[in-house]
Design a protein around this motif. Structure first.
Motif, PDB file in Angstrom:
ATOM      1  N   TRP A  79       0.836  -1.198   0.000  1.00 58.45           N
ATOM      2  CA  TRP A  79       0.000   0.000   0.000  1.00 58.45           C
ATOM      3  C   TRP A  79       0.876   1.255   0.000  1.00 58.45           C
ATOM      4  O   TRP A  79       0.548   2.254  -0.653  1.00 58.45           O
ATOM      5  CB  TRP A  79      -0.918  -0.016   1.209  1.00 58.45           C
ATOM      6  N   ARG A  82       1.916   2.545  -3.438  1.00 56.20           N
ATOM      7  CA  ARG A  82       0.866   2.827  -4.421  1.00 56.20           C
ATOM      8  C   ARG A  82       1.189   4.023  -5.316  1.00 56.20           C
ATOM      9  O   ARG A  82       0.842   4.022  -6.504  1.00 56.20           O
ATOM     10  CB  ARG A  82      -0.472   3.037  -3.718  1.00 56.20           C
ATOM     11  N   HIS A  83       1.853   5.037  -4.753  1.00 55.23           N
ATOM     12  CA  HIS A  83       2.176   6.219  -5.562  1.00 55.23           C
ATOM     13  C   HIS A  83       3.204   5.875  -6.640  1.00 55.23           C
ATOM     14  O   HIS A  83       3.111   6.362  -7.767  1.00 55.23           O
ATOM     15  CB  HIS A  83       2.702   7.330  -4.658  1.00 55.23           C
ATOM     16  N   LYS A  84       4.176   5.028  -6.282  1.00 53.00           N
ATOM     17  CA  LYS A  84       5.168   4.613  -7.279  1.00 53.00           C
ATOM     18  C   LYS A  84       4.529   3.699  -8.321  1.00 53.00           C
ATOM     19  O   LYS A  84       4.842   3.769  -9.506  1.00 53.00           O
ATOM     20  CB  LYS A  84       6.328   3.904  -6.600  1.00 53.00           C
ATOM     21  N   ILE A  86       1.394   3.627  -9.392  1.00 54.91           N
ATOM     22  CA  ILE A  86       0.518   4.361 -10.305  1.00 54.91           C
ATOM     23  C   ILE A  86       1.294   5.454 -11.039  1.00 54.91           C
ATOM     24  O   ILE A  86       1.198   5.586 -12.267  1.00 54.91           O
ATOM     25  CB  ILE A  86      -0.667   4.976  -9.530  1.00 54.91           C
ATOM     26  N   GLY A  87       2.071   6.239 -10.285  1.00 57.75           N
ATOM     27  CA  GLY A  87       2.767   7.369 -10.898  1.00 57.75           C
ATOM     28  C   GLY A  87       3.984   6.961 -11.685  1.00 57.75           C
ATOM     29  O   GLY A  87       4.039   7.146 -12.907  1.00 57.75           O
ATOM     30  N   LEU A  88       4.955   6.360 -11.012  1.00 55.81           N
ATOM     31  CA  LEU A  88       6.215   5.997 -11.658  1.00 55.81           C
ATOM     32  C   LEU A  88       5.992   4.961 -12.761  1.00 55.81           C
ATOM     33  O   LEU A  88       6.428   5.134 -13.902  1.00 55.81           O
ATOM     34  CB  LEU A  88       7.174   5.456 -10.599  1.00 55.81           C
ATOM     35  N   SER A 149       8.854  -1.386  -8.571  1.00 56.22           N
ATOM     36  CA  SER A 149       7.519  -0.797  -8.689  1.00 56.22           C
ATOM     37  C   SER A 149       7.079  -0.733 -10.147  1.00 56.22           C
ATOM     38  O   SER A 149       5.930  -1.061 -10.476  1.00 56.22           O
ATOM     39  CB  SER A 149       7.510   0.607  -8.082  1.00 56.22           C
ATOM     40  N   THR A 153       4.020  -2.778 -11.974  1.00 54.67           N
ATOM     41  CA  THR A 153       2.995  -2.067 -12.741  1.00 54.67           C
ATOM     42  C   THR A 153       2.878  -2.628 -14.150  1.00 54.67           C
ATOM     43  O   THR A 153       1.773  -2.784 -14.688  1.00 54.67           O
ATOM     44  CB  THR A 153       3.334  -0.568 -12.809  1.00 54.67           C
ATOM     45  N   PHE A 343      10.716  12.095 -10.349  1.00 52.46           N
ATOM     46  CA  PHE A 343      10.349  11.488  -9.065  1.00 52.46           C
ATOM     47  C   PHE A 343      11.483  11.576  -8.043  1.00 52.46           C
ATOM     48  O   PHE A 343      11.424  10.945  -6.993  1.00 52.46           O
ATOM     49  CB  PHE A 343       9.937  10.028  -9.273  1.00 52.46           C
TER      50      PHE A 343
END
Length: 629
Positions: A79, A82-84, A86-88, A149, A153, A343
């Protein structure tokens, strides 16, 4: 049978010869496996068309690898990523697809073909990158976590990409092959060879597919939470070691099969199962059972990549194909560089992220084969693209060598000291020579016993040497250092590391390989005590527990109790607390805050009442005895 034994001998002999040579040259095992495949395939012609079928089997090593990675990640850690994710990861796939699609369209392809090519080449090699990161010990670095990450993804993105490709297809269109033959698109919904495939979602409406998919994922989570413990206990009762291995394989194979039935990636399903079981007490058992299979299957996969190169096509246009492979690597590298920079990745982490993910990957083979079946990408172009993917994967180990060279000149590269050569053995090994380890070492040596002290902190080791305490520089969690320190002959291992996770890994490794070794471990708090207990430590000492007890005894002595009564109260408390920890360990749940564990709270409250009763009864009995005297 003869043919099978012949092929098995060829593949194994190639690996046994090429991989150690590559490792000795500092090139890594991946390049060794790829070189072995090239030698037995295109160079000597010892293997043939069976490599394609063998590659599908060997890809199961990727599934096992993601399952084992999932075991290392708690749900909270996932959890937190999650930013990595979705974003990275999302930004990398989007920008790489746009860049490669644009290049294909500039070369004269339609936007549909360009989009299919961009999607296929935007994905990197999970197998090669994660294997190399693990070998080089880079998984826990900032660049390693960012790279992982993106790879995760990409594995997730395969699902919507497979759903998108049919929308790009040109129905019933004919395609001319390089040899002049004509290929028509398939007109049914069956597999590539016209055979029906097993599926739980085929023919269902969209909402039905969604419900079945959610149910399959839910079944994996529920089985992992509620079913694995009783099944492992049942297997344990058989007293057959091989049954643990069979169960571990069944878990991974069964989950992979379920994922294929609902149209999801087997690797993604295995990763999810690993995350669910990350807090299980059987995690280390699963790791030790599956690691050998994972290593062999991944090695076999890399060999098949090298052996499957279409050398005739390569020899026809070597310059163009190598140039295109390098162009893909450069295009993705530029995208990765700017994504990493946006990032906040720095220096060595930035180079690792950029160079590690610049190649195309094994999922590209799957997407191109599917695109060819749907008639999105023409067969002749598909053959070239498959070779470009393979060449980019072959170049990847060289990119990691380039990373090693660049990292040496990065300003943020910490000075790394080589581990000392350990020339002593003793009955006691002390891992960590901080405040805790120093006291233990002084007491043991003052009592006439030899110790072997290991610590990864150069300053601590040098300080101890100035005071005449011989200690060795090196990471105590490395198996080879423990072996050199004589862990197979040692009677006691003292784990006095500051890093809680490193302490857990060391205890688990030592217990797994040396069941008769007595392990004394330093714990940070009660939760760490429970984790160390499950990992296999015999005696666990909380950092401030004994000091707090002594302070409490001083308080009792100064508010009315005699020294003897205060000492008795201290001993009563100590004995009760040790028993309470054992009982509470049975209801403690890894990853669950104690405040959210009602069973733990209820038992702790009851034990606290028992403690008060025991101490008061001891004091009253002692007082009554003194009064009667």
């Amino acid at each position: 049978m003869d043919a099978f034994l012949y092929q098995a001998t060829i593949y194994l002999a190639a690996a046994v010869i090429a991989v150690p040579i590559a490792a000795r040259l500092g090139l890594g095992s991946v390049l060794g496996y790829l070189a072995a495949g090239i030698i037995i395939g295109p160079v000597l012609g010892l293997v043939g068309s069976e490599t394609e079928d063998l590659r599908h089997f060997a890809e199961f090593g990727v599934v096992m690898m993601l399952f084992l990675i999932g075991l290392e990640l708690e749900p909270r850690a996932l959890w937190a990523m999650r930013h990595k994710l979705i974003g990275l990861g999302g930004l990398q796939i989007l920008l790489s697809t746009i860049a490669l699609m644009g290049a294909a369209m500039l070369a004269g392809e339609t936007w549909q073909v360009g989009l299919a090519i961009g999607l296929a080449l935007s994905l990197s090699s999970t197998a090669i990158v994660l294997q190399t990161l693990s070998e080089k010990g880079l998984m826990r670095t900032g660049g390693g976590r960012a790279t992982f990450s993106v790879l995760l993804t990409q594995d997730i993105a395969v699902i919507p990409i497979l759903a998108l490709l049919p929308l790009l297809a040109v129905k019933n269109a004919a395609q001319f092959n390089g040899d002049g033959s004509i290929t028509r698109a398939a007109e049914d919904g069956h597999g590539a060879h016209g055979h029906a495939t097993l599926s739980l979602v085929e023919g269902l409406p969209g909402w039905g597919v969604t419900l079945v998919t959610i149910a399959a994922v839910g079944a994996i989570i529920l089985a992992g939470v509620y079913l694995t413990r009783p099944v492992f206990r049942f297997i344990h009762a058989s007293n057959l070691r091989e049954m643990y291995t069979a169960l571990a394989l069944m878990i991974v194979v069964g989950i992979s099969f379920l994922m294929t039935l609902v149209g999801l990636s087997p690797a993604l399903g295995a990763f999810l199962a690993g995350v669910v079981l990350a807090n299980s007490e059987f995690r280390h058992e699963l790791e030790s059972d599956l690691n050998p299979f994972k290593g062999l299957l991944l090695g076999l996969f890399f060999i098949t990549v090298g052996a499957g190169i279409n050398y005739r096509l390569f020899l026809a246009e070597p310059g163009d194909l190598i140039g295109l492979a390098l162009l893909v690597i450069v295009a993705k590298g530029v995208v990765l560089y700017f994504v990493g920079k946006s990032f906040g990745l720095k220096k060595r982490d930035h180079w690792l992220f950029t160079l590690g993910l610049a190649q195309a990957g094994e999922f590209g083979f799957v997407l191109l084969a599917f695109s060819r079946q749907l008639n999105v990408v023409p067969p002749a172009l598909s053959e070239k693209l498959l070779l470009i993917i393979a060449l980019s994967m072959l170049i990847t180990p060289l990119l990691f060598i380039l990373y090693d060279l660049l990292s040496k000149y990065s300003k943020d590269a910490p000075k790394e000291h080589e581990a000392d050569e350990i020339d002593e053995e003793g009955p006691v090994i002390i891992a960590g020579i901080g405040r805790f380890g120093q006291i233990v070492n002084r007491l043991v040596r003052a009592s006439g016993f030899n110790t072997v002290v290991l610590d990864s902190n150069m300053e601590s080791v040098q300080l101890m040497r100035r005071f005449g305490v011989k200690s060795f520089l090196g990471d105590p969690t490395r198996p080879e250092l423990l072996k050199a320190a004589g862990i197979s002959k040692a009677r006691v291992l003292v784990v006095a590391l500051d890093d809680k996770e490193a302490a857990l890994r060391l205890v688990a490794h030592a217990r797994r390989g040396h069941p008769d070794l007595h392990i004394v471990a330093r714990a940070y708090d009660r939760n760490h005590v429970y984790a160390l207990y499950q990992a296999g430590a015999n005696d666990i000492v909380r950092e401030v527990f004994d000091a707090s007890l002594r302070a409490g005894r001083y308080v009792l002595e100064n508010i009315g109790l005699s020294e003897y009564e205060a000492a008795e109260a201290e001993q009563t408390f100590y004995a009760h607390d040790r028993q309470a920890v054992r009982e509470l360990a049975g209801v403690w749940k890894p990853g669950v805050p104690t405040a959210d564990n009602p069973e733990y709270i209820a038992k702790a409250r009851n034990l606290e009442k028992d403690l008060e009763t025991a101490v008061l009864e001891m004091i009253e009995a002692r007082t009554a005895k003194n009064n009667s005297a």
